[in-house]
Design a protein around this motif. Structure first.
Motif, PDB file in Angstrom:
ATOM      1  N   GLU A 325       0.823  -1.200   0.000  1.00 13.74           N
ATOM      2  CA  GLU A 325       0.000   0.000   0.000  1.00 13.74           C
ATOM      3  C   GLU A 325       0.864   1.259   0.000  1.00 13.74           C
ATOM      4  O   GLU A 325       0.579   2.237  -0.698  1.00 13.74           O
ATOM      5  CB  GLU A 325      -0.933  -0.012   1.225  1.00 13.74           C
ATOM      6  CG  GLU A 325      -1.843   1.200   1.356  1.00 13.74           C
ATOM      7  CD  GLU A 325      -2.883   1.270   0.254  1.00 13.74           C
ATOM      8  OE1 GLU A 325      -3.484   2.341   0.104  1.00 13.74           O
ATOM      9  OE2 GLU A 325      -3.089   0.256  -0.448  1.00 13.74           O
ATOM     10  N   ARG A 328       2.268   1.782  -3.410  1.00  9.69           N
ATOM     11  CA  ARG A 328       1.260   2.318  -4.321  1.00  9.69           C
ATOM     12  C   ARG A 328       0.978   3.785  -4.045  1.00  9.69           C
ATOM     13  O   ARG A 328       0.911   4.615  -4.966  1.00  9.69           O
ATOM     14  CB  ARG A 328      -0.038   1.513  -4.180  1.00  9.69           C
ATOM     15  CG  ARG A 328      -1.138   1.918  -5.156  1.00  9.69           C
ATOM     16  CD  ARG A 328      -2.431   1.196  -4.848  1.00  9.69           C
ATOM     17  NE  ARG A 328      -2.936   1.548  -3.529  1.00  9.69           N
ATOM     18  CZ  ARG A 328      -3.593   2.683  -3.270  1.00  9.69           C
ATOM     19  NH1 ARG A 328      -3.811   3.571  -4.244  1.00  9.69           N
ATOM     20  NH2 ARG A 328      -4.041   2.936  -2.063  1.00  9.69           N
ATOM     21  N   GLU A 332       1.367   7.228  -6.335  1.00  7.09           N
ATOM     22  CA  GLU A 332       0.278   8.181  -6.513  1.00  7.09           C
ATOM     23  C   GLU A 332       0.691   9.572  -6.042  1.00  7.09           C
ATOM     24  O   GLU A 332       0.356  10.590  -6.666  1.00  7.09           O
ATOM     25  CB  GLU A 332      -0.956   7.720  -5.739  1.00  7.09           C
ATOM     26  CG  GLU A 332      -1.630   6.498  -6.332  1.00  7.09           C
ATOM     27  CD  GLU A 332      -2.870   6.116  -5.553  1.00  7.09           C
ATOM     28  OE1 GLU A 332      -3.167   6.804  -4.551  1.00  7.09           O
ATOM     29  OE2 GLU A 332      -3.539   5.140  -5.943  1.00  7.09           O
TER      30      GLU A 332
END
Length: 790
Positions: A325, A328, A332
């Motif tokens: 997470e 990711r 982003e």
């Protein structure tokens, strides 16, 4: 011729088995192997004037058969504790029956009055180990030399109901086995006496053994369920001298000089199996207790270990998930950062443009303000001139003379208002807005000052009419802030309550922004709305405001997320107050919402089911109350999520103004003041929360801090206790999940549960210890403060 002289042979005596087969008298009960064994053991006594004692005769048939088996018997004595045996009679004077406990002094004297010694003693009594051991201690001394002592039905010693068990060290079978050691006393090699080996039995069964008497045991023989002992003079029971025959000793010649020597045991005083401060029986019992304790500890440690392994596995999976997470989100973030950079540059240009426009407008506004200031100065001069004129009028003679007339006019106007509605169709003084308590002028917006010094202002709500003219029995008070969507269901269920009396509903809103105020039913005269500022809210303070504004004799409380289950919630909640005027407060039962996790539902059910044993409580034993923390926790548990109090008691004991647990602190006050507190099992609300991990930490922090500061309870005083309770509760929950199938039906909740337990204990620890970290971040750690700040 001489006639033949017939030869007469003595008729052979019938065996014990034959006597049993042809017996038609009183009933006798013996096992088959006993008949064969007794025939071998007792046949040598058949032509003697035998003296026989049998303990336990039941229907008496065995005494009749013994009389036939021993035709020359001197006396056959039976003893039985059953009073019904007094009904038995016998045709032979040589049979004597004594009714009573053979181990009592009185019955012993009666038995010995029949014969001071016996050749045969048979114990067929209660078969309990205690009675068998006591009977041996009491009657073996009255067995004649060469006599036989028989204990029957020893299979009972393997059964718990007869004080035994396979490995019970105090069973009757264990006792007779120990007599084998007594028989071999001369080989022990220790300074112990025979009685020392039986000390545990003597202590256990409150009896005594004689050293000389034990030395008279000649043999101990076991047959299935039977132990047979013979008695001889102690001098005949020793091993005796060594007898060596022959003169050729090819293998070992040193044996010949040992002829006539006695056995000399080697010194065993250092043998751990021969010496000890406790007997074997005591060692077995002590070791068994130790083993049981160790097994329990091992089982607990195994459960803890399994829980830790599962915890580590779950944490590992979470770490991997979090790492992915984070990766990711990092990608982003990079993308968003580039986009934001472009947006910032655009915004900066826009801000610069707007700044220039603002500066231009500001210059224009400064000119307008200057003009307004001049106009204001002119208006003030006019106001001062008017004040001077009005003061002159008030000081004039005509104003003083007309004062009574003005007073009479106000009196007449007030009388018309009290006489009812006017003819103008407006319903008198009742306006379309909700009534505000303590106001001087209807329709004004003057704030109401509560005793807590809160600024409260009745909402302007044109759709709500005036409250009911009839005084209600109950006032339902509901504090709310941003309660939708659940608050709508709460309002609907409260409105539909069935009660054989009137009730009003007071909603206290502390700054809702989600439309909670707007869902209050328009046109329902039972509703009143009070609005306060968010900063003025306090759990005890706001509820005190609601009670002061209430007109009911009883004041019920709900939170905006506690929904009555049915239409009888209020009726069941008020019932204990109506039935007992000593009850000051009542709280109801909570159950979980249908979408709650099974763990949350289980916790609520377990908690309130335990409280069902305390439907009404008051302090009966002040000493026990002060000494027992568990009792105190039950006595002051109270929940304003669903509760009802007697207003007359509240007037003496209002809610304390504290950050948390105002309800439990109030309950503590009223029970210590001598009032009663009730639990209404049938008054039920849906109320549950499935918190996130951070929310669980916050909620537990608030709870532990309040219980520590207000009551002195320390829910988690150390990090060690934190880990111990986390593992213990997680192991319990895993077992619940396995037992109820939740691990399959609710896998996410099951996997989260250990982390939830850990979060709970972390919150307890921070709230209990009040560490530097907790004090520094007290506002962030408190869920209650975070909710109030929204």
């Amino acid at each position: 011729m001489t006639s033949a002289v017939p030869s007469f042979q003595a008729r052979p005596m019938k065996t014990l088995r034959e006597l049993y087969a042809e017996h038609n008298g009183k009933v006798s009960d013996k096992w088959t192997i006993y008949l064969e064994t007794y025939e071998q053991l007792l046949s040598r006594f058949r032509n003697r004037p035998v003296r026989l004692l049998e303990i336990g005769v039941q229907n008496g048939g065995s005494l009749e058969i013994w009389r036939k088996y021993f035709p020359k018997a001197k006396v056959i004595v039976g003893c039985d504790i059953n009073p019904d045996c007094r009904k038995l009679t016998f045709g032979s004077k040589k049979i004597a029956l004594i009714v009573g406990d053979a181990n009592s002094d009185e019955v012993e004297h009666e038995i010995l009055a029949q014969s001071p010694q016996f050749d045969i003693i048979i114990d067929d009594g209660s078969h309990k180990s205690s009675d068998i051991v006591r009977s041996f201690a009491l009657y073996f001394g009255h067995l004649a030399e060469g006599g036989i002592y028989i204990a029957e039905d020893l299979h009972c010693s393997y059964w718990q109901e007869f004080e035994g068990g396979l490995y019970d060290p105090y069973s009757s079978m264990s006792f007779f086995k120990r007599l084998l050691d007594i028989l071999n006393h001369e080989h022990w090699g220790t300074p112990h006496e025979r009685v020392d080996a039986l000390a545990a039995f003597a202590n256990r069964y409150s009896t005594t053994f004689d050293e000389t008497l034990l030395a008279s045991i000649h043999s101990v023989e076991f047959v299935n369920s039977v132990c047979v002992l013979t008695k001889c003079a102690p001098i005949r029971n020793g091993l005796g001298k060594r007898k060596i025959a022959g003169g050729k000793a090819v293998v070992y010649g040193g044996i010949i000089p040992l002829d006539g020597s006695k056995s000399r045991p080697s010194d065993q005083t250092q043998n751990i199996w021969s010496l000890g401060h406790r007997t074997l029986e005591e060692e077995i019992v002590a070791n068994r207790k130790l083993v049981d304790l160790q097994r329990g500890e091992i089982a607990r440690m195994q459960v803890d270990l399994e829980g830790k392994v599962r915890q580590i596995e779950a944490l590992g999976a979470q770490v991997a998930s979090k790492e992915a997470e984070v990766e990711r989100q990092s990608a982003e973030f990079s993308t968003r950062f580039e986009v934001l950079g472009a947006q910032v540059a655009s915004k900066e240009a826009e801000v610069e443009r707007q700044s220039a426009e603002f500066r231009a407008r500001l210059n224009d506004r400064e000119e307008e303000i200057e003009a307004l200031n001049q106009e204001l100065s002119h208006s003030q001069e006019q106001e001062n001139r008017l004040r001077s004129v009005i003061e002159g009028i008030h000081r004039s003679t005509s104003w003083r003379v007309t004062k009574p007339l003005r007073a009479a006019k106000r009196l007449l106007a007030g009388q018309r208002h009290r006489n009812g509605p006017s003819n103008d169709g407006n319903g008198g003084g009742a306006s379309g807005s909700l009534q505000r308590g303590h106001e001087d002028t209807p329709g004004s917006d003057a704030p109401v000052k509560s005793a807590d010094n809160q600024d409260t202002r009745a909402a302007t709500h044109p759709a709500l009419p005036h409250m009911c003219a009839e005084k209600p029995l109950v006032s339902v008070i509901i504090p709310v802030k941003n309660g939708l969507p659940q608050f709508k269901r709460v309002i609907d269920m409260v409105s539909s309550q069935e009660l054989d009396a009137g009730f009003e509903i007071i909603v206290i809103d502390s700054g809702s922004k989600d439309g909670s105020k707007e869902i209050i039913p328009a046109g329902d005269p039972r509703f009143r709305l009070i609005e306060i500022k968010p900063a003025a809210f306090g759990h005890g303070r706001t509820r005190n405001l609601g009670v002061r504004e209430a007109r009911g004799e009883f004041c019920a409380f709900l939170t905006h997320d506690a929904t009555p289950v049915d239409r009888f919630w209020l009726r069941e909640l008020v019932k204990p107050l109506l039935e007992d005027d000593q009850v000051a407060g009542v709280f109801g039962r909570h159950i979980a919402y249908e979408d709650a996790t099974p763990f949350t539902a289980w916790e609520l059910k377990t908690h309130f089911t335990g409280l069902r044993n305390w439907p009404k409580i008051w302090i009966k034993d002040a000493r026990e109350y002060s000494r027992n923390q568990g009792i105190r926790q039950v006595f002051h548990f109270y929940s304003d999520n669903s509760s009802c109090l007697r207003k007359s008691v509240w007037e003496r004991y209002p809610y304390p103004d504290v950050d948390f647990s105002e309800d439990q602190l109030w309950a503590k006050q009223i029970v210590e003041a001598g009032f009663r507190k009730a639990f209404a099992w049938d008054s039920v609300v849906y109320h549950s929360h499935d918190y996130s991990l951070w929310e669980r930490v916050q909620r537990s922090y608030d709870e532990a801090r309040a219980l520590n500061e207000l009551f002195g309870y320390k829910l988690c005083p150390s990090k060690r206790e934190l880990m111990r309770q986390s593992f213990r509760t997680s192991a319990r929950d895993v077992m619940l999940a396995l037992r109820n199938g939740w691990i399959l039906s609710h896998p996410a909740a099951t996997l989260k549960r250990p982390l939830d337990n850990l979060a709970r204990q972390i919150g307890y620890y921070l709230g209990t210890t009040r560490s530097t970290f907790a004090q520094k971040h007290a506002t962030a750690l408190s869920r209650d403060k975070q909710l109030q700040a929204r």
